[in-house]
Design a protein around this motif. Structure first.
Motif, mmCIF file in Angstrom:
data_model
loop_
_atom_site.group_PDB
_atom_site.id
_atom_site.type_symbol
_atom_site.label_atom_id
_atom_site.label_comp_id
_atom_site.label_asym_id
_atom_site.label_seq_id
_atom_site.Cartn_x
_atom_site.Cartn_y
_atom_site.Cartn_z
ATOM 1 N N THR A 75 0.813 -1.208 0.000
ATOM 2 C CA THR A 75 0.000 0.000 0.000
ATOM 3 C C THR A 75 0.854 1.268 0.000
ATOM 4 O O THR A 75 0.313 2.373 -0.029
ATOM 5 N N GLY A 76 2.168 1.103 0.049
ATOM 6 C CA GLY A 76 3.066 2.248 0.068
ATOM 7 C C GLY A 76 3.285 2.822 -1.327
ATOM 8 O O GLY A 76 2.652 2.411 -2.304
ATOM 9 N N PRO A 77 4.202 3.765 -1.437
ATOM 10 C CA PRO A 77 4.481 4.384 -2.744
ATOM 11 C C PRO A 77 5.139 3.405 -3.711
ATOM 12 O O PRO A 77 5.856 2.495 -3.294
ATOM 13 N N VAL A 78 4.853 3.594 -4.979
ATOM 14 C CA VAL A 78 5.465 2.804 -6.045
ATOM 15 C C VAL A 78 6.000 3.773 -7.084
ATOM 16 O O VAL A 78 5.286 4.670 -7.524
ATOM 17 N N HIS A 79 7.267 3.594 -7.444
ATOM 18 C CA HIS A 79 7.904 4.451 -8.439
ATOM 19 C C HIS A 79 8.420 3.560 -9.570
ATOM 20 O O HIS A 79 9.605 3.200 -9.586
ATOM 21 N N PRO A 80 7.541 3.199 -10.508
ATOM 22 C CA PRO A 80 7.953 2.277 -11.578
ATOM 23 C C PRO A 80 9.092 2.856 -12.403
ATOM 24 O O PRO A 80 9.042 4.008 -12.818
ATOM 25 N N GLN A 81 10.115 2.049 -12.608
ATOM 26 C CA GLN A 81 11.239 2.467 -13.434
ATOM 27 C C GLN A 81 11.867 1.238 -14.065
ATOM 28 O O GLN A 81 12.310 0.328 -13.363
ATOM 29 N N TRP A 82 11.898 1.208 -15.382
ATOM 30 C CA TRP A 82 12.470 0.073 -16.121
ATOM 31 C C TRP A 82 13.965 0.023 -15.828
ATOM 32 O O TRP A 82 14.693 0.991 -16.038
ATOM 33 N N ASP A 83 14.441 -1.115 -15.320
ATOM 34 C CA ASP A 83 15.850 -1.237 -14.929
ATOM 35 C C ASP A 83 16.313 -2.679 -15.113
ATOM 36 O O ASP A 83 16.924 -3.269 -14.233
ATOM 37 N N ALA A 84 15.991 -3.251 -16.258
ATOM 38 C CA ALA A 84 16.289 -4.670 -16.509
ATOM 39 C C ALA A 84 17.747 -4.870 -16.896
ATOM 40 O O ALA A 84 18.327 -4.074 -17.633
ATOM 41 N N HIS A 85 18.336 -5.935 -16.368
ATOM 42 C CA HIS A 85 19.712 -6.310 -16.676
ATOM 43 C C HIS A 85 19.740 -7.807 -16.996
ATOM 44 O O HIS A 85 19.155 -8.603 -16.265
ATOM 45 N N PRO A 86 20.436 -8.222 -18.041
ATOM 46 C CA PRO A 86 20.491 -9.649 -18.396
ATOM 47 C C PRO A 86 21.513 -10.413 -17.551
ATOM 48 O O PRO A 86 22.498 -10.930 -18.062
ATOM 49 N N ASP A 87 21.279 -10.441 -16.226
ATOM 50 C CA ASP A 87 22.254 -11.060 -15.342
ATOM 51 C C ASP A 87 21.666 -12.152 -14.458
ATOM 52 O O ASP A 87 22.314 -12.623 -13.531
ATOM 53 N N GLY A 88 20.425 -12.551 -14.719
ATOM 54 C CA GLY A 88 19.818 -13.604 -13.921
ATOM 55 C C GLY A 88 19.234 -13.134 -12.604
ATOM 56 O O GLY A 88 18.685 -13.929 -11.857
ATOM 57 N N LYS A 89 19.348 -11.844 -12.285
ATOM 58 C CA LYS A 89 18.745 -11.292 -11.075
ATOM 59 C C LYS A 89 17.442 -10.605 -11.455
ATOM 60 O O LYS A 89 17.364 -9.958 -12.495
ATOM 61 N N ARG A 162 -2.519 -6.656 -14.097
ATOM 62 C CA ARG A 162 -3.509 -6.099 -13.180
ATOM 63 C C ARG A 162 -2.824 -5.027 -12.340
ATOM 64 O O ARG A 162 -1.925 -5.330 -11.553
ATOM 65 N N ILE A 163 -3.247 -3.772 -12.481
ATOM 66 C CA ILE A 163 -2.515 -2.660 -11.887
ATOM 67 C C ILE A 163 -3.114 -2.148 -10.586
ATOM 68 O O ILE A 163 -2.553 -1.236 -9.977
ATOM 69 N N ASP A 164 -4.238 -2.710 -10.133
ATOM 70 C CA ASP A 164 -4.827 -2.207 -8.888
ATOM 71 C C ASP A 164 -4.363 -2.994 -7.667
ATOM 72 O O ASP A 164 -4.808 -2.739 -6.555
ATOM 73 N N ARG A 165 -3.455 -3.939 -7.871
ATOM 74 C CA ARG A 165 -2.937 -4.734 -6.764
ATOM 75 C C ARG A 165 -1.428 -4.873 -6.921
ATOM 76 O O ARG A 165 -0.952 -5.426 -7.927
ATOM 77 N N VAL A 166 -0.662 -4.373 -5.947
ATOM 78 C CA VAL A 166 0.798 -4.477 -5.994
ATOM 79 C C VAL A 166 1.223 -5.527 -4.970
ATOM 80 O O VAL A 166 0.860 -5.463 -3.800
ATOM 81 N N ILE A 167 1.990 -6.508 -5.452
ATOM 82 C CA ILE A 167 2.349 -7.668 -4.642
ATOM 83 C C ILE A 167 3.831 -7.609 -4.294
ATOM 84 O O ILE A 167 4.685 -7.584 -5.187
ATOM 85 N N PRO A 168 4.173 -7.572 -3.000
ATOM 86 C CA PRO A 168 5.581 -7.627 -2.613
ATOM 87 C C PRO A 168 6.096 -9.066 -2.676
ATOM 88 O O PRO A 168 5.470 -9.981 -2.144
ATOM 89 N N VAL A 169 7.214 -9.264 -3.340
ATOM 90 C CA VAL A 169 7.812 -10.598 -3.500
ATOM 91 C C VAL A 169 9.267 -10.519 -3.062
ATOM 92 O O VAL A 169 9.999 -9.615 -3.477
ATOM 93 N N ARG A 170 9.686 -11.454 -2.224
ATOM 94 C CA ARG A 170 11.103 -11.509 -1.855
ATOM 95 C C ARG A 170 11.911 -11.999 -3.057
ATOM 96 O O ARG A 170 11.477 -12.910 -3.761
ATOM 97 N N PRO A 171 13.084 -11.432 -3.313
ATOM 98 C CA PRO A 171 13.889 -11.882 -4.459
ATOM 99 C C PRO A 171 14.160 -13.382 -4.455
ATOM 100 O O PRO A 171 14.172 -14.022 -5.504
ATOM 101 N N ASP A 172 14.348 -13.983 -3.259
ATOM 102 C CA ASP A 172 14.643 -15.410 -3.222
ATOM 103 C C ASP A 172 13.394 -16.276 -3.382
ATOM 104 O O ASP A 172 13.486 -17.494 -3.409
ATOM 105 N N ALA A 173 12.214 -15.633 -3.513
ATOM 106 C CA ALA A 173 10.990 -16.391 -3.759
ATOM 107 C C ALA A 173 10.653 -16.460 -5.245
ATOM 108 O O ALA A 173 9.665 -17.070 -5.627
ATOM 109 N N VAL A 174 11.482 -15.824 -6.083
ATOM 110 C CA VAL A 174 11.272 -15.893 -7.528
ATOM 111 C C VAL A 174 11.610 -17.301 -8.003
ATOM 112 O O VAL A 174 12.687 -17.820 -7.715
ATOM 113 N N ARG A 175 10.689 -17.920 -8.709
ATOM 114 C CA ARG A 175 10.890 -19.293 -9.175
ATOM 115 C C ARG A 175 11.821 -19.336 -10.389
ATOM 116 O O ARG A 175 12.764 -20.084 -10.439
#
Length: 197
Positions: A75-89, A162-175
């Motif tokens: 429910t906090g602030p979101v500042h979308p910014q494209w920052d993709a890197h081809p490094d597996g992270k 779906r843009i009305d719901r922002v889901i926090p995900v831990r980096p180590d929970a990415v499959r």
């Protein structure tokens, strides 16, 4: 075929665990980012596979290990910014797979693709994707933004964010990593997301 895929995923997990604990070159160090992507899509790659991913796609499951501490939708602030890197992270601008809790019951959910739109020190802030079409001849649902097709859906079905719901995900929970979303499409999603918050 599902058994073969499960065995391959288990082997990859064991190999990554060996690398991580033996200090092998495949471990992910903090400063090991690769060259920046210039906004072009990258082919889908299996980057990481944590937890149990042997459930059938689309089947509801209980919260897997590592996700039981889900803090609730962001429910906090979101500042979308494209920052993709081809490094597996996992980075903003990338579509990855993760376990997503149901909105009405956070103890249950399912694996699905999510678009990373922002990050905090602890969380990746994501919006989930769906292949269900919410635009009809009589109704255009403003909660969904078209993102097209890509490597995150093996069937090649068009998806919506779906843009009305922002889901926090831990980096180590990415499959696993799906693909980098086209930057122009990401910016369209970001604009709609920002205007609604």
């Amino acid at each position: 075929m599902a058994d073969i895929t499960r065995l391959i995923n288990q082997g990859l997990r064991l190999f990554r665990m060996y690398q991580r604990y033996s200090g092998g070159s495949g471990s992910r160090g903090a400063g090991s980012r690769g060259p920046r992507s210039a906004g072009t899509a990258t082919p889908p790659t299996v980057a990481h596979d944590h937890g149990t991913s042997g459930t059938r796609r689309g089947t509801a499951t209980s919260s897997p290990a590592g996700t039981a501490d889900y803090p609730g939708d962001w429910t906090g602030p979101v500042h979308p910014q494209w920052d993709a890197h081809p490094d597996g992270k996992p980075d903003p601008g990338e579509i990855v797979w993760s376990w997503v809790p149901y909105e009405e019951d956070h103890s249950r959910g399912k694996d699905r693709p999510v678009l990373i739109v922002d990050r905090t020190q602890e969380w990746l802030l994501c919006v989930m994707l769906t292949s269900k079409d919410h635009d009809t001849a009589t109704h255009d649902d403003p909660r969904y933004v078209d993102v097209g097709t890509g490597g995150w859906d093996r069937s090649g079905r068009p998806s919506e964010a779906r843009i009305d719901r922002v889901i926090p995900v831990r980096p180590d929970a990415v499959r696993r990593e799906g693909t980098v979303l086209d930057r122009a499409v990401f910016e369209a999603v970001a604009a709609e997301l920002t205007s609604r918050r």
